[in-house]
Design a protein around this motif. Structure first.
Motif, PDB file in Angstrom:
ATOM      1  N   SER A  24       0.845  -1.194   0.000  1.00 30.60           N
ATOM      2  CA  SER A  24       0.000   0.000   0.000  1.00 30.60           C
ATOM      3  C   SER A  24       0.876   1.236   0.000  1.00 30.60           C
ATOM      4  CB  SER A  24      -0.911   0.006   1.240  1.00 30.60           C
ATOM      5  OG  SER A  24      -0.168   0.338   2.390  1.00 30.60           O
ATOM      6  N   ASP A  25       0.245   2.389  -0.058  1.00 30.14           N
ATOM      7  CA  ASP A  25       0.997   3.644  -0.037  1.00 30.14           C
ATOM      8  C   ASP A  25       1.242   4.149   1.383  1.00 30.14           C
ATOM      9  OD1 ASP A  25       1.241   3.656  -2.777  1.00 30.14           O
ATOM     10  OD2 ASP A  25      -0.609   4.788  -3.072  1.00 30.14           O
ATOM     11  N   LEU A  26       0.891   3.352   2.395  1.00 31.27           N
ATOM     12  CA  LEU A  26       1.133   3.751   3.787  1.00 31.27           C
ATOM     13  C   LEU A  26       2.561   3.493   4.233  1.00 31.27           C
ATOM     14  CD1 LEU A  26      -1.984   2.486   5.776  1.00 31.27           C
ATOM     15  CD2 LEU A  26      -1.352   4.825   5.231  1.00 31.27           C
ATOM     16  N   GLY A  27       3.321   2.761   3.456  1.00 31.97           N
ATOM     17  CA  GLY A  27       4.652   2.333   3.869  1.00 31.97           C
ATOM     18  C   GLY A  27       5.682   3.427   4.032  1.00 31.97           C
ATOM     19  N   SER A  28       5.322   4.676   3.772  1.00 28.14           N
ATOM     20  CA  SER A  28       6.281   5.770   3.934  1.00 28.14           C
ATOM     21  C   SER A  28       5.867   6.755   5.018  1.00 28.14           C
ATOM     22  CB  SER A  28       6.443   6.523   2.607  1.00 28.14           C
ATOM     23  OG  SER A  28       5.212   7.107   2.233  1.00 28.14           O
ATOM     24  N   GLN A  29       4.881   6.405   5.837  1.00 27.38           N
ATOM     25  CA  GLN A  29       4.399   7.368   6.822  1.00 27.38           C
ATOM     26  C   GLN A  29       5.013   7.195   8.206  1.00 27.38           C
ATOM     27  OE1 GLN A  29       0.164   7.119   7.298  1.00 27.38           O
ATOM     28  NE2 GLN A  29       0.290   5.479   8.784  1.00 27.38           N
TER      29      GLN A  29
END
Length: 146
Positions: A24-29
């Protein structure tokens, strides 16, 4: 939008969540510091933990929130695996999170949105507040969960 996914209030393991973050795109938060220990704490202690799973039981969406169940809800995490975005899963997760916290008539919902997610939250009817205070002295080294 209807989708063939089941949304459930459930606790997942840190390992399952980390695997999900990679899709997902959450992996950089998240910061790099103490990442795995913090993930274990997050998944075990967040107030509300929702998942969306496909018909095979695969995790395709996650929504976490912290709340007092009376007035306030803060969405800490909302993500959908990249191959399933645009199918209404995120919207359904947020709706269910708000209901679990106490419902639209009782709860004010907040989040810190990634700039790429602002449009999504605006479509849900959320607005950018100008009355939020922040205290942050945590170490924060950016990285991407891969």
């Amino acid at each position: 939008m209807d989708h063939p996914y089941t949304i459930t209030e459930e606790r997942i393991t840190a390992e399952e969540y980390i695997a999900f973050l990679k899709q997902s795109d959450l992996g950089s938060q998240y910061p790099k510091e103490r990442f795995e220990d913090r993930m274990r704490t997050l998944v075990s202690r967040v107030s509300i933990s929702l998942t969306a799973r496909d018909e095979a039981g695969e995790l395709v969406g996650v929504c976490f929130g912290i709340t007092d169940f009376a007035y306030w809800l803060f969405i800490t995490d909302l993500g959908v695996v990249r191959r399933c975005t645009g199918q209404g899963i995120g919207r359904a997760l947020v709706k269910r999170l708000l209901e679990a916290a106490g419902g639209e008539e009782n709860i004010i919902m907040y989040t810190c949105a990634n700039e790429n997610a602002v449009g999504f939250y605006e479509k849900l009817g959320m607005k950018k507040p100008d009355d939020v205070m922040v205290y942050n002295h945590a170490e924060w080294t950016d990285f991407v969960v891969e």
